[in-house]
Motif scaffolding. Sequence first.
Motif, short mmCIF file in Angstrom:
data_model
loop_
_atom_site.label_atom_id
_atom_site.label_comp_id
_atom_site.label_asym_id
_atom_site.label_seq_id
_atom_site.Cartn_x
_atom_site.Cartn_y
_atom_site.Cartn_z
N GLN A 196 0.83 -1.21 0.00
CA GLN A 196 0.00 0.00 0.00
C GLN A 196 0.86 1.26 0.00
OE1 GLN A 196 -3.34 -0.16 -0.53
NE2 GLN A 196 -2.71 -2.30 -0.79
N ILE A 197 2.00 1.22 0.68
CA ILE A 197 2.92 2.36 0.64
C ILE A 197 3.44 2.56 -0.77
CG2 ILE A 197 5.18 3.19 1.42
CD1 ILE A 197 4.63 1.83 4.09
N LEU A 198 3.78 1.46 -1.44
CA LEU A 198 4.25 1.53 -2.82
C LEU A 198 3.17 2.09 -3.73
CD1 LEU A 198 6.37 0.93 -4.97
CD2 LEU A 198 5.53 -1.42 -5.05
N VAL A 199 1.92 1.65 -3.56
CA VAL A 199 0.81 2.16 -4.37
C VAL A 199 0.64 3.66 -4.16
CG1 VAL A 199 -1.69 2.12 -4.67
CG2 VAL A 199 -0.42 -0.03 -4.53
N ALA A 200 0.71 4.13 -2.91
CA ALA A 200 0.55 5.54 -2.61
C ALA A 200 1.66 6.37 -3.26
CB ALA A 200 0.54 5.75 -1.10
N LEU A 201 2.89 5.88 -3.20
CA LEU A 201 4.00 6.59 -3.81
C LEU A 201 3.84 6.67 -5.33
CD1 LEU A 201 7.03 5.15 -1.79
CD2 LEU A 201 6.06 7.45 -1.62
N MET A 202 3.43 5.59 -5.95
CA MET A 202 3.27 5.57 -7.40
C MET A 202 2.11 6.45 -7.85
SD MET A 202 5.75 3.94 -8.66
CE MET A 202 5.16 3.81 -10.34
N ARG A 203 1.04 6.48 -7.06
CA ARG A 203 -0.09 7.36 -7.41
C ARG A 203 0.33 8.82 -7.31
NH1 ARG A 203 -5.15 4.24 -4.41
NH2 ARG A 203 -5.42 2.61 -6.01
N HIS A 204 1.11 9.14 -6.29
CA HIS A 204 1.62 10.51 -6.16
C HIS A 204 2.50 10.86 -7.35
CE1 HIS A 204 3.19 14.15 -4.32
NE2 HIS A 204 4.42 13.70 -4.53
N PHE A 205 3.37 9.94 -7.75
CA PHE A 205 4.24 10.18 -8.90
C PHE A 205 3.42 10.31 -10.18
CE2 PHE A 205 7.00 8.42 -12.31
CZ PHE A 205 7.95 9.43 -12.31
N GLU A 206 2.37 9.50 -10.31
CA GLU A 206 1.51 9.58 -11.49
C GLU A 206 0.82 10.93 -11.58
OE1 GLU A 206 -2.19 7.07 -13.52
OE2 GLU A 206 -1.20 6.35 -11.70
N ARG A 207 0.34 11.43 -10.44
CA ARG A 207 -0.29 12.76 -10.44
C ARG A 207 0.70 13.84 -10.82
NH1 ARG A 207 -2.96 10.67 -5.77
NH2 ARG A 207 -1.40 11.68 -4.44
N ARG A 208 1.93 13.73 -10.31
CA ARG A 208 2.95 14.72 -10.64
C ARG A 208 3.26 14.72 -12.13
NH1 ARG A 208 6.49 16.41 -6.56
NH2 ARG A 208 7.50 17.56 -8.26
N VAL A 209 3.39 13.53 -12.70
CA VAL A 209 3.69 13.43 -14.14
C VAL A 209 2.55 13.98 -14.96
CG1 VAL A 209 4.08 11.81 -16.03
CG2 VAL A 209 5.27 11.49 -13.86
N SER A 210 1.31 13.63 -14.62
CA SER A 210 0.15 14.11 -15.36
C SER A 210 0.03 15.62 -15.25
CB SER A 210 -1.12 13.44 -14.83
OG SER A 210 -1.05 12.04 -14.95
N HIS A 211 0.25 16.16 -14.05
CA HIS A 211 0.15 17.60 -13.86
C HIS A 211 1.22 18.33 -14.66
CE1 HIS A 211 -0.84 21.36 -11.87
NE2 HIS A 211 0.43 21.51 -11.50
N GLY A 212 2.43 17.77 -14.71
CA GLY A 212 3.51 18.40 -15.47
C GLY A 212 3.22 18.42 -16.95
#
Length: 219
Positions: A196-212
Amino acid sequence: MRELYPLLLQGTLVTIEIAACATVLAIVMAFVGTAAKLAPWTPLRWLGNAYVEIFRGTSLLVQLFWFFFVLPLPPFRIEMTPFTVAIVGLGLHYGAYGSEILRGALRSVPGGQFEAALALNMSPLARMRRIVLPQAMINALPPATNLMIELLKGTSLVSLITLSDLTFRARQLDEATFKTAEIFMLTLVIYFVLAQILVALMRHFERRVSHGIIQRAVR
């Protein structure tokens, strides 16, 4: 049990360390495998296909045993520590799957994007870095997250090559205390929390990439 729980924590730290290092290697091999499979030179494409098909089509456990028991023998005579074997085995195995994920993500980028980049007279490297790869990353991240979770769970196999990971320590505690239900329930919880920690980190990274990418498109 309170005295033995620190052993379980030590195994958890070993599992995290192996998973982190193997993930880095898997990402590198995913890019290398994809580049080889999409290369214009036929021998390089053969090598890329051979890597992906061999590591994707054979058992991870057998691969670990092969690296651990066979490589030190003639004619190879390549000796690696159990920790290195775990990282290399997991990284190469899941890197082959990651290569197919990345290749599919690159193919999913609309052809109009390539044509627009060509119309702007962009170099192949610039097209890949600024146009194709950012869009492909958005499509690749969800399946890549699933693959990383599989890699995390796959670390349990390294206990069979003498590494004191979480699964190895759980078996030790079970043999010492005979509290099988409590120990393996706690082990399941630890694996679940790590996932679940890994999923949370990857979702955060996905949002950052999409926002950029959205900000770049607005500009």
